[in-house]
Design an enzyme around this catalytic site. Structure first.
Site, PDB file in Angstrom:
ATOM      1  N   ARG A  85     -18.913  -6.772  -9.684  1.00 38.43           N
ATOM      2  CA  ARG A  85     -19.435  -5.670  -8.865  1.00 38.43           C
ATOM      3  C   ARG A  85     -20.322  -6.181  -7.743  1.00 38.43           C
ATOM      4  O   ARG A  85     -21.213  -6.987  -7.950  1.00 38.43           O
ATOM      5  CB  ARG A  85     -20.271  -4.721  -9.739  1.00 38.43           C
ATOM      6  CG  ARG A  85     -19.634  -4.384 -11.062  1.00 38.43           C
ATOM      7  CD  ARG A  85     -20.560  -3.562 -11.950  1.00 38.43           C
ATOM      8  NE  ARG A  85     -20.847  -2.242 -11.413  1.00 38.43           N
ATOM      9  CZ  ARG A  85     -21.734  -1.409 -11.939  1.00 38.43           C
ATOM     10  NH1 ARG A  85     -22.428  -1.792 -13.015  1.00 38.43           N
ATOM     11  NH2 ARG A  85     -21.944  -0.243 -11.394  1.00 38.43           N
ATOM     12  N   ARG A 132     -49.578  15.591  35.300  1.00 36.27           N
ATOM     13  CA  ARG A 132     -49.259  14.492  36.211  1.00 36.27           C
ATOM     14  C   ARG A 132     -48.900  15.043  37.589  1.00 36.27           C
ATOM     15  O   ARG A 132     -48.108  15.984  37.704  1.00 36.27           O
ATOM     16  CB  ARG A 132     -48.080  13.691  35.669  1.00 36.27           C
ATOM     17  CG  ARG A 132     -47.690  12.544  36.585  1.00 36.27           C
ATOM     18  CD  ARG A 132     -46.544  11.737  36.024  1.00 36.27           C
ATOM     19  NE  ARG A 132     -45.286  12.478  36.066  1.00 36.27           N
ATOM     20  CZ  ARG A 132     -44.139  11.979  35.616  1.00 36.27           C
ATOM     21  NH1 ARG A 132     -44.092  10.772  35.073  1.00 36.27           N
ATOM     22  NH2 ARG A 132     -43.034  12.682  35.682  1.00 36.27           N
ATOM     23  N   ARG A 176     -45.008  17.301  33.455  1.00 39.30           N
ATOM     24  CA  ARG A 176     -44.381  16.797  34.688  1.00 39.30           C
ATOM     25  C   ARG A 176     -44.266  17.942  35.662  1.00 39.30           C
ATOM     26  O   ARG A 176     -43.405  18.807  35.510  1.00 39.30           O
ATOM     27  CB  ARG A 176     -42.988  16.256  34.384  1.00 39.30           C
ATOM     28  CG  ARG A 176     -42.932  15.132  33.381  1.00 39.30           C
ATOM     29  CD  ARG A 176     -41.461  14.899  33.039  1.00 39.30           C
ATOM     30  NE  ARG A 176     -41.256  13.697  32.259  1.00 39.30           N
ATOM     31  CZ  ARG A 176     -41.116  13.678  30.935  1.00 39.30           C
ATOM     32  NH1 ARG A 176     -41.177  14.798  30.249  1.00 39.30           N
ATOM     33  NH2 ARG A 176     -40.909  12.538  30.314  1.00 39.30           N
ATOM     34  N   GLY A 223     -20.411   2.535  -2.033  1.00 41.96           N
ATOM     35  CA  GLY A 223     -18.977   2.544  -1.769  1.00 41.96           C
ATOM     36  C   GLY A 223     -18.530   1.674  -0.605  1.00 41.96           C
ATOM     37  O   GLY A 223     -17.346   1.632  -0.291  1.00 41.96           O
ATOM     38  N   GLU A 271     -48.073   2.187  34.244  1.00 41.40           N
ATOM     39  CA  GLU A 271     -46.620   2.005  34.086  1.00 41.40           C
ATOM     40  C   GLU A 271     -46.063   0.917  34.993  1.00 41.40           C
ATOM     41  O   GLU A 271     -44.859   0.710  35.070  1.00 41.40           O
ATOM     42  CB  GLU A 271     -45.897   3.329  34.343  1.00 41.40           C
ATOM     43  CG  GLU A 271     -46.296   4.001  35.652  1.00 41.40           C
ATOM     44  CD  GLU A 271     -45.713   5.410  35.810  1.00 41.40           C
ATOM     45  OE1 GLU A 271     -44.682   5.686  35.202  1.00 41.40           O
ATOM     46  OE2 GLU A 271     -46.314   6.204  36.549  1.00 41.40           O
ATOM     47  N   GLY A 317     -47.128   4.888  30.550  1.00 44.08           N
ATOM     48  CA  GLY A 317     -45.785   5.392  30.822  1.00 44.08           C
ATOM     49  C   GLY A 317     -44.814   4.279  30.483  1.00 44.08           C
ATOM     50  O   GLY A 317     -44.425   3.492  31.327  1.00 44.08           O
ATOM     51  N   THR A 318     -44.424   4.237  29.215  1.00 45.50           N
ATOM     52  CA  THR A 318     -43.669   3.056  28.774  1.00 45.50           C
ATOM     53  C   THR A 318     -42.206   3.073  29.218  1.00 45.50           C
ATOM     54  O   THR A 318     -41.531   2.062  29.088  1.00 45.50           O
ATOM     55  CB  THR A 318     -43.766   2.902  27.247  1.00 45.50           C
ATOM     56  OG1 THR A 318     -43.507   4.167  26.655  1.00 45.50           O
ATOM     57  CG2 THR A 318     -45.131   2.403  26.851  1.00 45.50           C
ATOM     58  N   ASN A 319     -41.706   4.210  29.708  1.00 44.92           N
ATOM     59  CA  ASN A 319     -40.344   4.169  30.258  1.00 44.92           C
ATOM     60  C   ASN A 319     -40.315   3.288  31.491  1.00 44.92           C
ATOM     61  O   ASN A 319     -39.538   2.352  31.604  1.00 44.92           O
ATOM     62  CB  ASN A 319     -39.855   5.564  30.658  1.00 44.92           C
ATOM     63  CG  ASN A 319     -39.731   6.500  29.486  1.00 44.92           C
ATOM     64  OD1 ASN A 319     -39.761   6.067  28.345  1.00 44.92           O
ATOM     65  ND2 ASN A 319     -39.605   7.776  29.765  1.00 44.92           N
ATOM     66  N   ASP A 320     -41.201   3.610  32.449  1.00 46.38           N
ATOM     67  CA  ASP A 320     -41.253   2.805  33.665  1.00 46.38           C
ATOM     68  C   ASP A 320     -41.773   1.401  33.375  1.00 46.38           C
ATOM     69  O   ASP A 320     -41.316   0.430  33.968  1.00 46.38           O
ATOM     70  CB  ASP A 320     -42.145   3.474  34.721  1.00 46.38           C
ATOM     71  CG  ASP A 320     -41.306   4.285  35.705  1.00 46.38           C
ATOM     72  OD1 ASP A 320     -40.282   3.750  36.173  1.00 46.38           O
ATOM     73  OD2 ASP A 320     -41.673   5.428  35.992  1.00 46.38           O
ATOM     74  N   SER A 322     -52.856   6.617  30.546  1.00 46.86           N
ATOM     75  CA  SER A 322     -51.739   7.040  29.719  1.00 46.86           C
ATOM     76  C   SER A 322     -50.585   6.092  30.014  1.00 46.86           C
ATOM     77  O   SER A 322     -50.178   5.942  31.165  1.00 46.86           O
ATOM     78  CB  SER A 322     -51.348   8.481  30.039  1.00 46.86           C
ATOM     79  OG  SER A 322     -50.165   8.795  29.339  1.00 46.86           O
TER      80      SER A 322
HETATM   81  P1  ADP Z   1     -20.129   1.018  -6.152  1.00 48.54           P
HETATM   82  O1  ADP Z   1     -21.237   0.148  -5.687  1.00 48.54           O
HETATM   83  O2  ADP Z   1     -19.079   1.250  -5.130  1.00 48.54           O
HETATM   84  O3  ADP Z   1     -20.610   2.244  -6.828  1.00 48.54           O
HETATM   85  P2  ADP Z   1     -19.783  -0.173  -8.742  1.00 48.54           P
HETATM   86  O4  ADP Z   1     -19.993  -1.625  -8.864  1.00 48.54           O
HETATM   87  O5  ADP Z   1     -20.920   0.706  -9.159  1.00 48.54           O
HETATM   88  O6  ADP Z   1     -19.340   0.159  -7.268  1.00 48.54           O
HETATM   89  O7  ADP Z   1     -18.506   0.173  -9.559  1.00 48.54           O
HETATM   90  C1  ADP Z   1     -17.821   1.390  -9.455  1.00 48.54           C
HETATM   91  C2  ADP Z   1     -17.563   2.006 -10.803  1.00 48.54           C
HETATM   92  O8  ADP Z   1     -16.871   1.135 -11.651  1.00 48.54           O
HETATM   93  C3  ADP Z   1     -18.820   2.333 -11.559  1.00 48.54           C
HETATM   94  O9  ADP Z   1     -19.334   3.554 -11.188  1.00 48.54           O
HETATM   95  C4  ADP Z   1     -18.322   2.388 -13.006  1.00 48.54           C
HETATM   96  O10 ADP Z   1     -17.801   3.656 -13.267  1.00 48.54           O
HETATM   97  C5  ADP Z   1     -17.216   1.375 -12.998  1.00 48.54           C
HETATM   98  N1  ADP Z   1     -17.698   0.149 -13.638  1.00 48.54           N
HETATM   99  C6  ADP Z   1     -18.299  -0.879 -13.074  1.00 48.54           C
HETATM  100  N2  ADP Z   1     -18.630  -1.818 -13.983  1.00 48.54           N
HETATM  101  C7  ADP Z   1     -18.197  -1.354 -15.171  1.00 48.54           C
HETATM  102  C8  ADP Z   1     -18.246  -1.837 -16.505  1.00 48.54           C
HETATM  103  N3  ADP Z   1     -18.805  -3.007 -16.812  1.00 48.54           N
HETATM  104  N4  ADP Z   1     -17.714  -1.079 -17.460  1.00 48.54           N
HETATM  105  C9  ADP Z   1     -17.163   0.116 -17.168  1.00 48.54           C
HETATM  106  N5  ADP Z   1     -17.069   0.624 -15.957  1.00 48.54           N
HETATM  107  C10 ADP Z   1     -17.604  -0.087 -14.949  1.00 48.54           C
HETATM  108 MG    MG Z   2     -43.003   6.911  35.461  1.00 45.66          MG
HETATM  109 MG    MG Z   3     -21.857   2.351  -8.248  1.00 50.58          MG
END
Ligand code: ADP
Ligand code: MG
Ligand code: MG
Length: 868
Positions: A91, A615, A559, A100, A742, A763-766, A761
């Protein structure tokens, strides 16, 4: 170097080394939760892989083998064994969670022999082959980049042929066939047999996870979330537990609170007889966690108990992954749950009220920029998923807007009056579009940067704006947008997201939020802790009132020229500009004075005693004149002068480099009567507001001073005019005269300037523009690349560049205060609402920051965080 840690060797504070997932797996192990055991390969090993020509160092491999042997001993199982084999997951786990975005492989260790061993030890043939086919697919996809759909096709065909509706209908025999077909796909794609050696599988999988740190979606995610690209990911090797063993097994995800609202109630989903990604993959519809209470009451109680333990332990809302294997519960991951701004506020207020955390901690936990979500309507996240992205520009002013596109300000006004929702789309905006901008739900431009007119004005109004959307060809004459081979015509719907810069086809549904309840409670804590003032940039009473609602404590920049563009006064403004001699100019100025008096009167009333920094006229005069022949002719007709005369004046005023031209205090030096008129109007406005019973605190600001002599000349003119008005009216109002800092030379000679200024004041844009020598209207062309190539860390017009430009600010502050210890210091550039710049201002000793109304709450929070 130690590159590999067993779960029982780490803890939650080691996320830099073990990644978030690894650190938390270790922590949960330590507090005695049921976590399948394993070990973590550090982010250092990942970085070493990248530095070492994409090779895993032997030292790392040796350490992995040691830990694997240890795990095999503890589990009493062996990877690849033909009886009771060990299976593991591999993982990813970055320092900052990137849900994800990177890759994970499950069921590793299966091959033609160990699958038999698994059948032997589990007495569950169907499950064993189900696990094997999952492994082949995941390994091929993640480690070898064999497209997923090739496997999905096989599954779909099989289900269709047999008339199945779900994967659960697949029989053991079906799965055996599928495993063979999957292996064939692998061989066809890779030209080798599916690897049977589990150690080889493992090393390839580890490498794939290292590589997934740099997959495109991870890169995009890091960019969006400001996560550095050089942190690397850790890899967690964990023994598998199985949610796909039958009807007393399952897997799921739950939040200890509702991540959209913060409601303190378990929120989650699970699937019976399923593994890993099944829950999020959408193949089967998961069930609400509430159902688990009925289906498996004992599991549910245990789980609830653990979620409460985890939340109490981490003192924050947790996002928890779990798996049930034959009636035994395992926890696979926990992390602080991602949440909306609304939920974030509700959670910290709850936690403070429960005594779990203190107010300071609550304040530190909210990302200031996240408050933006609460201040503007946003697109419904569900609707966004199905929306079609047309193009992407700069996120110039946050919020979301949907409307019919119109290409001219008048059309926008007209159709808005008829009740249509309107988007104003322009190649670029000019100040004359302001009315159209007011009527529109949002503004979209093809050109212009984050500090372009459209962007600044839109932010001021709290109106959504996407600027500089270069993919769009806006043809204002033909009233259409071209983008690639698409054409969007006047009256068609677009939707724009000013927080992301995204432009979507059609209309996307919105959600809105209110600033009451916990938001108010939270902001009160912010104000208790904060000790730097927050003001607003506001040019009219309407914006000023809005800003006060958001907690502004004064105006940091008014302004005056923005008032000049309004329809009823632009003729007098133009007369003043066209005037060839002082008398004519004074005549025109006399017409303008009543307007300005009313402007200031209104603003003073709205601010009711709070300081108002006004201003004096700043932009070059040609900005107020038309430039094309047709408009010149029309204007000449209106003014009753010859078009050729007007044209001549326009040409006279034309400048090669207006930003460095005849503007700011240079106008006042050459046309003192303009400055005097404005000073009188301010004084008269102050008198009127005082007579209405308001306290008035004007601060008159001279822009663009680069030499002390400019201010030495102008200050007496201003004072004379103002004092004369006060004497005439028999009213006395305390006021100050100061300058905008500025120009780099002003910073360097700030001690001289402080002698004649009551306040500075910045005027950090300019200041950024002139300090770097980057024209802010043109820098968009290269700044993106500067940031991508690492020459600059951030766009210096968005985030104050502290080393150079910030140094100038510090120098001016020190020199100025050296002469006048109580010199009032503020900032009124766009940076005044940007959290890291606000912190810098606090550390530099500024009295206040000033920003557009909708950023006021953000600046308040950032200022409070700076003090903690
Ligand atoms: P992400 O970071 O995308 O969530 P993970 O590493 O958490 O990915 O893995 C995704 C899924 O895989 C987890 O939510 C879990 O359901 C499953 N998973 C990961 N490791 C194990 C494990 N050792 N046993 C069972 N399921 C696992
Ligand atoms: Mg100015
Ligand atoms: Mg996860």
């Amino acid at each position: 170097t130690k590159f590999v840690y067993s779960f029982d060797e780490g803890n939650k504070d080691m996320r830099g080394l073990l990644g978030g997932k690894g650190a938390n797996l270790a922590e949960m192990t330590n507090i005695g939760l049921p976590v399948p055991q394993g070990f973590t390969i550090t982010t250092e090993a990942c970085n070493d892989y990248y530095e070492n020509d994409l090779k895993i160092r032997q030292e790392v491999i040796d350490q992995v083998e040691d830990k694997l042997a240890q795990l095999e001993r503890e589990q009493g199982k062996k990877l690849g064994s033909d009886n009771n084999p060990l299976l593991v997951s591999v993982r990813s786990g970055a320092v900052f969670s990137m849900p994800g975005m990177m890759d994970t492989i499950l069921n590793l260790g299966l091959n033609d022999t160990s699958v038999k061993g698994l059948i032997d030890s589990t007495k569950n043939e169907r499950f064993s082959y189900d696990s094997y086919r999952r492994f082949i697919q995941m390994f091929s996809d993640v480690a070898m980049e064999v497209p997923k759909y090739k496997f999905e096709n096989v599954l779909d065909k099989m289900k269709e042929a047999k008339g199945y509706s779900s994967d659960l209908d697949l029989t053991t025999d079906d799965l055996k066939v599928i495993v063979e077909e999957f292996k064939k796909i692998y061989k066809d794609e890779i030209g080798e047999d599916f690897p049977q050696d589990p150690k080889k599988q493992l090393m390839l999988a580890i490498e794939a996870v290292f590589r997934s740190w740099n997959n495109p979606r991870a890169i995009v995610y890091r960019k969006l979330n400001d996560i550095p690209g050089n942190l690397g990911t850790a890899v967690n090797i964990q023994s598998m537990v199985f949610g796909n063993m039958g009807m007393s097994s399952g897997t799921g995800v739950a939040f200890t609170r509702n991540p959209s609202t913060g409601e303190n109630r378990l929120f989650g989903e699970y699937l019976i007889n399923a593994q890993g990604e099944d829950v999020v993959a959408g193949i089967r519809t998961p069930q609400s966690i509430d159902t688990l209470k009925e289906e498996m009451p004992e599991m549910y109680d245990q789980f609830v108990n653990i979620t409460q333990k985890l939340e109490a332990h981490y003192k924050d809302m947790q996002d928890i992954e779990f798996t049930i294997e034959n009636g035994k519960l395992y926890i696979l991951q926990t992390r602080n749950g991602k949440r909306t701004a609304k939920a974030a506020i509700n959670v910290v207020v709850d936690l403070v009220n429960a005594g779990t955390i203190d107010k300071e901690e609550a304040i530190m936990r909210i990302e200031p920029n996240q408050l933006d979500q609460l201040l503007h309507p946003t697109f419904d996240p569900k609707a966004l998923k199905s929306a079609e992205l047309l193009a992407k520009g700069l996120p110039a002013s946050p919020g979301a807007a949907t409307g019919k596109v119109y290409f001219h300000a008048d059309d926008a006004v007209l159709h808005a009056k008829e009740g249509e929702k309107v988007l104003l789309v322009r190649q670029e905006t000019s100040p004359e579009d302001i009315e159209g901008m007011v009527s529109a739900e949002g503004i979209l431009t093809a050109r212009g940067g984050m500090t372009s007119h459209a962007a600044v004005v839109a932010r001021g109004m709290g109106k959504c704006c996407v600027a500089g959307c270069g993919e769009l060809r806006v043809d204002e004459a033909a009233r259409e947008i071209r983008c690639g081979d698409r054409i969007i015509k006047e009256g068609q719907y677009l939707s724009i997201d000013g927080s992301s810069g995204c432009v979507y086809l059609g209309s996307v549904e919105m959600t809105s939020v209110e600033l009451v309840g916990n938001f108010e409670v939270f902001m009160n804590w912010v104000d208790e802790i904060r000790d730097m003032m927050v003001r607003t940039n506001a040019d009219n009473p309407r914006d000023a009132k809005k800003a006060i609602e958001f907690g502004a404590e004064g105006i940091g920049l008014c302004r005056t020229e923005h008032m000049f563009f309004e329809e009823d006064r632009i003729p007098a403004v133009r007369e003043m500009i066209i005037a060839e001699n002082v008398e004519d100019r004074v005549k025109a100025l006399d017409k303008l004075l009543p307007f300005q008096r009313e402007d200031f009167h209104g603003i003073f009333k709205a601010m009711d005693g709070k300081p108002c920094n006004i201003r004096l006229l700043d932009p070059p005069l040609h900005e107020f004149l038309p430039h094309d022949d047709a408009s010149i002719e029309e204007l000449a007709k209106q003014m009753g002068i010859r078009p050729s005369d007007l044209k001549k004046r326009v040409v006279d005023l034309d400048e090669f480099n207006p930003m460095l031209g005849h503007r700011g205090c240079r106008l006042a030096v050459t046309y003192p009567e303009i400055c005097i008129m404005q000073a009188r109007a301010i004084a008269q406005g102050a008198v009127l507001a005082t007579k209405d019973g308001h306290k008035v605190t004007p601060e008159i600001m001279v822009p663009l001073v680069g030499h002390v002599n400019e201010l030495k000349m102008l200050r007496p003119l201003i004072e004379e005019a103002v004092n004369e008005e006060f004497e005439k009216a028999g009213v006395k109002v305390d006021y100050t005269v100061g300058t905008m800092i500025e120009i780099p030379r002003a910073c360097v000679t700030a001690d001289e300037i402080a002698e004649v200024a009551d306040f500075f004041s910045f005027g950090t844009n300019d200041l950024t523009q002139m300090g770097f020598g980057y024209s802010r209207d043109d820098a968009g062309k290269f700044l993106g690349e500067y940031v991508d190539k690492g020459i600059l860390e951030k766009d210096p017009f968005q985030v104050l560049e502290q080393k150079g430009i910030g140094r100038l600010v510090q120098m001016a502050a020190e020199l100025g205060r050296g002469v006048k210890p109580n010199l009032k210091l503020g900032i009124c550039g766009e940076h005044g609402g940007e959290p890291s710049s606000v912190e810098f201002c606090y550390n530099t000793g500024l009295n206040y920051v000033s920003c557009s109304p909708f950023r006021v709450p953000i600046a308040r929070l950032a200022a409070a965080q700076a003090t903690v």
